[in-house]
Design an enzyme around this catalytic site. Structure first.
Site, PDB file in Angstrom:
ATOM      1  CG  ASP A 152      -1.683   1.245   1.417  1.00  0.00           C
ATOM      2  OD1 ASP A 152      -1.859   1.982   0.415  1.00  0.00           O
ATOM      3  OD2 ASP A 152      -2.126   1.513   2.553  1.00  0.00           O
ATOM      4  CG  ASP A 191      -5.998   3.193   0.498  1.00  0.00           C
ATOM      5  OD1 ASP A 191      -5.093   2.317   0.589  1.00  0.00           O
ATOM      6  OD2 ASP A 191      -6.713   3.303  -0.516  1.00  0.00           O
ATOM      7  CG  ASP A 204      -1.419   1.607  -3.627  1.00  0.00           C
ATOM      8  OD1 ASP A 204      -0.229   1.288  -3.836  1.00  0.00           O
ATOM      9  OD2 ASP A 204      -1.770   2.329  -2.672  1.00  0.00           O
ATOM     10  CG  ASP A 214      -7.545 -12.560 -12.723  1.00  0.00           C
ATOM     11  OD1 ASP A 214      -8.382 -13.296 -13.277  1.00  0.00           O
ATOM     12  OD2 ASP A 214      -6.939 -12.875 -11.677  1.00  0.00           O
ATOM     13  CG  ASP A 250     -12.287 -15.665 -12.460  1.00  0.00           C
ATOM     14  OD1 ASP A 250     -11.506 -15.917 -11.535  1.00  0.00           O
ATOM     15  OD2 ASP A 250     -13.524 -15.588 -12.316  1.00  0.00           O
ATOM     16  CD  GLU A 297     -10.105 -20.203 -11.356  1.00  0.00           C
ATOM     17  OE1 GLU A 297     -10.030 -20.390 -10.134  1.00  0.00           O
ATOM     18  OE2 GLU A 297     -10.954 -19.440 -11.858  1.00  0.00           O
ATOM     19  CG  HIS A 346      -6.744 -15.218  -5.583  1.00  0.00           C
ATOM     20  ND1 HIS A 346      -6.296 -15.879  -6.715  1.00  0.00           N
ATOM     21  CD2 HIS A 346      -8.052 -14.971  -5.785  1.00  0.00           C
ATOM     22  CE1 HIS A 346      -7.293 -15.996  -7.561  1.00  0.00           C
ATOM     23  NE2 HIS A 346      -8.373 -15.465  -7.036  1.00  0.00           N
ATOM     24  CG  ASP A 347      -9.454 -18.420  -5.388  1.00  0.00           C
ATOM     25  OD1 ASP A 347      -9.883 -17.391  -4.842  1.00  0.00           O
ATOM     26  OD2 ASP A 347      -9.496 -18.610  -6.626  1.00  0.00           O
TER      27      ASP A 347
HETATM   28  C1  GLC Z   1     -12.167 -17.672  -9.500  1.00  0.00           C
HETATM   29  C2  GLC Z   1     -11.307 -16.735  -8.694  1.00  0.00           C
HETATM   30  C3  GLC Z   1     -11.977 -16.496  -7.378  1.00  0.00           C
HETATM   31  C4  GLC Z   1     -13.314 -15.841  -7.635  1.00  0.00           C
HETATM   32  C5  GLC Z   1     -14.157 -16.667  -8.601  1.00  0.00           C
HETATM   33  C6  GLC Z   1     -15.296 -15.855  -9.149  1.00  0.00           C
HETATM   34  O1  GLC Z   1     -12.271 -18.921  -8.936  1.00  0.00           O
HETATM   35  O2  GLC Z   1     -10.035 -17.252  -8.562  1.00  0.00           O
HETATM   36  O3  GLC Z   1     -11.214 -15.681  -6.532  1.00  0.00           O
HETATM   37  O4  GLC Z   1     -14.006 -15.697  -6.429  1.00  0.00           O
HETATM   38  O5  GLC Z   1     -13.432 -17.107  -9.716  1.00  0.00           O
HETATM   39  O6  GLC Z   1     -14.818 -14.851  -9.993  1.00  0.00           O
END
Ligand code: GLC
Length: 570
Positions: free
Chosen positions: A21, A25, A29, A98, A206, A268, A340-341
């Site tokens: 950051d 805030d 960023d 993404d 995604d 993905e 991140h998931d």
């Molecule tokens: C993918 C992303 C996840 C998101 C989902 C809906 O699985 O990695 O973070 O919540 O799609 O967009």
């Protein structure tokens, strides 16, 4: 033949809101990313993948996009984005965006227009359907299908104004786009070309294998299978790898990627099979370069989502071995433990106790990076960052954790403690706590109040402490990445799994021409003598890399030890 430069590349994923950051805030960023580009260049990665930075109501942390061709003011603006591109390219780093186009935000102008009336010109850009035949619209059970959404509740939202429902496989603020409509596809392709023209180097797509829905000729969608005890059905048979998915991805290639050089595309794809992945990633078919499959991160799950199943290493090896074999001749793997998931791998498949955290983080990295495929490093993985000590549901911010918690407790008769136990181990917020840069307050992530609490272990686990320590996880990852760049057998060598039934050791060879690598990772806290077939033939082989002092007796691995040997066969 397409340019396959990404075979020897390593990708680094940035989750911008949690990376750095710069403006105080409490939210990461783009300026923060720019400030830390040397961290990435120092690590030696080739590509940055940025999780979404587009304007968004942030219902799902940016995976709900309300404008595909701009930057959210939280993160900066297009000028800062261009600076980031310039800074990255100057360091030889590519930037992959993404691409979230299975759904948009409900605040995207397309959806606002679509919902404005049943006769709107964009009505058909989303999945609007009437109530179930014979049922009053808006009453319980009248949804067009029985599907649940990924974040809890029905996958359909009733719209009072027009008396119809719209489909959202994720949150109600993420309406699914209707890819059957060619105008939708054209709008997406034109947006993608705009980013490529701006200088971005590709896309991480995604849930891209959900864009084709198995719609019946009369326009209806079928009900899904209802698991016992569940409040909603699993509709995935109607939208995972749907009937037109290959056609859509091939069309996207033609309209967006054809004729452009040196890009990276990764889809993905939850629920993708090896056979499907072979088709998706066969370079001759012009669809995507590689896919993210999930089998190996679901290796510790059973049929009951609210029970933790301990990992069986032989199962993990069977899964990854199947993917290695399946894509050996045609297609290409992506390799990851973290994103991140997912929870932090060192806490999940390693041992995050003080005694073994560093060794097991390096061991996991070794095993992954020595597979055939393109490795992805998720921010903080290169520091051995761990899961967060969540106390109660109040500590979570993730829409998935909160939605699933509510559904499990209110509609599926689960106890808060049993649900919390699983969320602590697997919840997505484990990966989303701020990056730990140094030992100053808030780990040097922000001068303000972070949007999600910093892991209290930052005073010990942080980047600054690791730069000066040659034995740190950071420097070990640097060596792993350098090895991929220097040793062609890591990139192109054949993969052979050894000891498939052993639940303690992960062992395999990579062979390219006369060069053979032997990789062994000890997934236990005990010393294990590796029963490698023909072990004696490895006597005298060069120890290329190990996370611990060289084994005293040959192939005797200390707790969580990893070794890479190399020999040249005359
Ligand atoms: C993918 C992303 C996840 C998101 C989902 C809906 O699985 O990695 O973070 O919540 O799609 O967009």
């Amino acid at each position: 033949m397409t340019d396959l430069w990404w075979k020897s590349a390593v990708v680094y994923q940035i989750y911008p809101r949690s990376f750095a950051d710069a403006d105080g805030d409490g939210m990461g960023d783009l300026r923060g990313v720019i400030d830390h580009l040397d961290h990435l260049a120092g690590l030696g990665v080739d590509v940055i993948w940025l999780s979404p930075v587009y304007p968004s109501p942030q219902d799902d942390n940016g995976y709900d996009i309300s404008d595909y061709q701009n930057i959210d003011p939280l993160f900066g603006d297009l000028a800062v984005f261009d600076d980031l591109l310039k800074g990255a390219h100057a360091r030889g780093l590519k930037v992959v965006m993404d691409l979230v186009v299975n759904h948009s935000s409900d605040e995207h102008p397309w959806f606002i227009e679509s919902r404005s009336s049943a006769t709107s010109a964009k009505r058909d850009w989303y999945w609007w359907r009437p109530a179930r035949t014979g049922m009053a619209p808006g009453t319980p059970g009248a949804e067009p299908t029985n599907w649940g959404s990924a974040f809890g509740g029905s996958a359909w939202e009733f719209d009072e104004a027009t008396g119809e429902y719209y489909l959202h496989l994720f949150s109600r603020k993420q309406p699914d786009l209707n890819w059957e409509n060619p105008a939708v596809r054209e709008a997406v392709y034109s947006m993608m070309r705009w980013w490529l023209d701006r200088g971005v180097d590709g896309f991480r797509m995604d849930v891209i294998n959900m864009i084709s829905k198995a719609v019946r000729p009369d326009g209806s969608l079928p009900d899904g299978r209802m698991p016992t005890g569940a409040a909603f059905a699993d509709g995935s048979a109607s939208y995972i790898n749907g009937p037109r998915i290959h056609e859509f991805l091939h069309e996207m290639y033609d309209r967006v990627f054809a004729g452009r050089e040196a890009l990276l595309t990764v889809g993905e794809m939850p629920g993708v099979t090896v056979d499907e992945a072979k088709l998706f990633t066969d370079p001759a078919r012009h669809e995507v370069d590689m896919v993210f499959q999930f089998d190996h991160v679901w290796a510790d799950r059973g049929s009951d989502p609210w029970r933790l199943i301990p990992l069986r290493l032989s199962n993990l090896k069977a899964i990854l071995g199947r993917w290695q074999a399946g894509l050996a001749d045609v297609g290409w793997n992506s390799l990851y433990w973290n994103n991140h998931d997912q929870p932090r791998a060192v806490s999940r498949y390693g041992d995050d106790s003080p005694a073994h955290r560093v060794a097991s983080a390096k061991m996991l990295g070794t095993v992954l990076h020595l597979h055939r495929g393109t490795p992805y490093v998720y921010q903080g993985e290169e520091l051995g960052m761990t899961n967060f000590p969540f106390r109660s549901i109040a500590d979570f911010r993730d829409i998935e954790a909160l939605g699933q918690y509510r559904q499990a407790i209110e509609h599926e008769g689960r106890s808060p403690e049993e649900v919390l136990t699983v969320l602590r181990a697997r919840g997505r917020d484990n990966a989303r706590t701020p990056m730990q840069w140094d030992a100053s307050p808030q780990a040097g992530f922000t001068t303000g109040t972070p949007w999600l609490a910093v892991n209290p272990n930052y005073t010990e686990i942080n980047a600054a402490a690791q730069y000066d320590d040659p034995d740190s996880v950071y420097h070990y990852y640097r060596q792993l990445i350098a090895l991929r760049h220097a040793e062609p057998a890591v990139v192109d060598g054949d993969f052979t799994m050894l000891l498939p039934d052993d639940d303690r050791l992960y062992a395999f060879t990579r062979r390219l021409g006369p060069t053979e690598l032997l990789v062994i990772g000890n997934f236990t806290g005990s010393t294990v003598q590796a029963p490698i077939p023909d072990a004696v033939s490895w006597t005298g082989a060069e120890l290329v890399l190990s996370n611990l002092p060289a084994p005293a007796t040959e192939l005797s691995l200390a707790p969580w030890q990893a070794v890479i040997y190399r020999r040249v066969i005359e």
